[in-house]
Design an enzyme around this catalytic site. Sequence first.
Site, short mmCIF file in Angstrom:
data_model
loop_
_atom_site.label_atom_id
_atom_site.label_comp_id
_atom_site.label_asym_id
_atom_site.label_seq_id
_atom_site.Cartn_x
_atom_site.Cartn_y
_atom_site.Cartn_z
N GLU A 7 0.89 -1.18 0.00
CA GLU A 7 0.00 0.00 0.00
C GLU A 7 0.91 1.21 0.00
OE1 GLU A 7 -3.16 -0.06 -0.25
OE2 GLU A 7 -3.33 -2.23 -0.03
N CYS B 203 -2.35 8.95 2.87
CA CYS B 203 -2.08 8.62 1.47
C CYS B 203 -3.32 8.78 0.60
CB CYS B 203 -1.48 7.23 1.34
SG CYS B 203 -2.41 5.98 2.22
N GLU C 14 2.87 13.80 -3.79
CA GLU C 14 2.06 13.78 -2.57
C GLU C 14 2.53 14.90 -1.62
OE1 GLU C 14 2.59 9.97 -0.72
OE2 GLU C 14 0.44 9.78 -0.39
#
Length: 494
Positions: free
Chosen positions: A257, A291, A393
């Site tokens: 992940e 995330c 991100e």
Amino acid sequence: MKTCPPFWFEPAPWVDGAWRQASHRGSDACTVRNPATGALLAEVGRADAGTVTAAIEGAARAGRGWREIPAAARGEVLKRTAAALLSRRDEVARLLTAEQGKPYPQAAGEVDYAASFFQWFGEEARRVHGRIVPHPEPGREFLVEQCPAGVAGLITPWNFPLAQGAKKVAAALAAGCTAVWKPAEATPLIALALAPILAEAGLPPGVLQIVPGKGSVVGPVLAADPRVRVLSLTGSTATGISLMAAAAPGIKRLSLELGGNAPFIILPDADLELVTDQLVRLKMFVSGQVCVTANRIFVHADREGELIERLAARIAALRIGDGLAEGIDAGPLIHTAACRDVRGRVAEAVAAGGRIVAENRSFEDVPGLDQQNFFPPTVVAGVEDSMRLASEEIFGPVIPLLSYRTLPEAVDRANATPYGLAAYVYGTDLARLRAVASALEAGIVGVNEWRPLKAEIPFGGVKQSGIGAEGGEEGIREFLETRVISMPKPGVER
Ligand code: ADP
């Protein structure tokens, strides 16, 4: 004002049902501080390579007994863990806030969320089954079995240090695997806090080993040991790449992940009151260090002015501070370096033409805070796809606004990223929402919903956001191997 509770665990590796104090007082300890105040919480002994190997050995030994326990009984241990977590919700949440920084209500929500995975996989354990398949030749049959893969290495990050651990631990144990769990360096305490809770729920020693330590030390040992058959990581894409490479010589199963860069598309007919409320909640959740948080806000050019006005009002009303204080909407970032990183991204965007249209620095007036760990919630307009604020991100409470003119343009730009974890779309025309949601390349799409993740559904990214899934029916499969026995079919003699 709430306080960090007294510890019911020791700040040391948990191996074979006992605390490994040997390495604890040595120089190789990591210092855990409350990021909101800088207060010292603990010196935690790091597991060295020898301790990790001992943990793998113990897990392999314990695995022989654990896989023989009926699945329903294994599930009961997990369901009792869920109940125990909920009954200790307040003290676990206070510890989580003290260690991680998120506001207490979010920490309490994380305890519930973690418990939901122990409950879900406690129930799923008994549903793992194989099948008998007819053989094309006479007098034979196939047995297709689902077997626990072996020892699982679990590596988790600091943003949801309890829930990310719960997702992996519960699924692995339900499948009949034993596990060695390495929590993030910034947040080992909440992982260690789970050990006595699991033991009280009836987990035999060695079934779960917890080894706080450096990723660069523990990761390679887990990746190299042939007894570890599955590696499950939640972390950055860079760490995923290095773990995948380290696991390659041993051909290990991987469940990853990784990072995201979620688009949040606001259609021209969206209810901007709902959008503002949900967008600010999403971005303030763990101060944007998530995330699946919205990273690129695509707003139709005709609605941008109104959105900015509404966002500015909401941002100005936020209360920022120590998550253990009452009524806090956003806490600190995990550490000073994280603030520096976000500040750099915002400064670059502004230098390239972006405009700060809202900012809340109210924490600067709050006494007792470690100011260098706080970042002001900020709205930046005029963001371009090429700016790092949009292409990578952010991991901070920054809302970058990117305007678009046509829907195909918005969808193409939303998909123009190597990541594919989450996406969001807001509007009122269901057919159009559905079409846009289907066109987005993401593991999960929230339609008029900011937090769609639940234990009942599989969650996992596409493209460079990961491999595999957590939660749902799929989550347990990450820890199972399919094996086939081809054998003569017994018949009744006539
Ligand atoms: P984040 O940016 O969220 O901190 P990281 O990928 O750096 O994400 O960390 C996630 C987890 O991965 C942490 O537990 C960290 O210690 C671990 N980690 C870091 N480097 C490695 C590595 N080379 N091998 C295995 N685990 C690692």
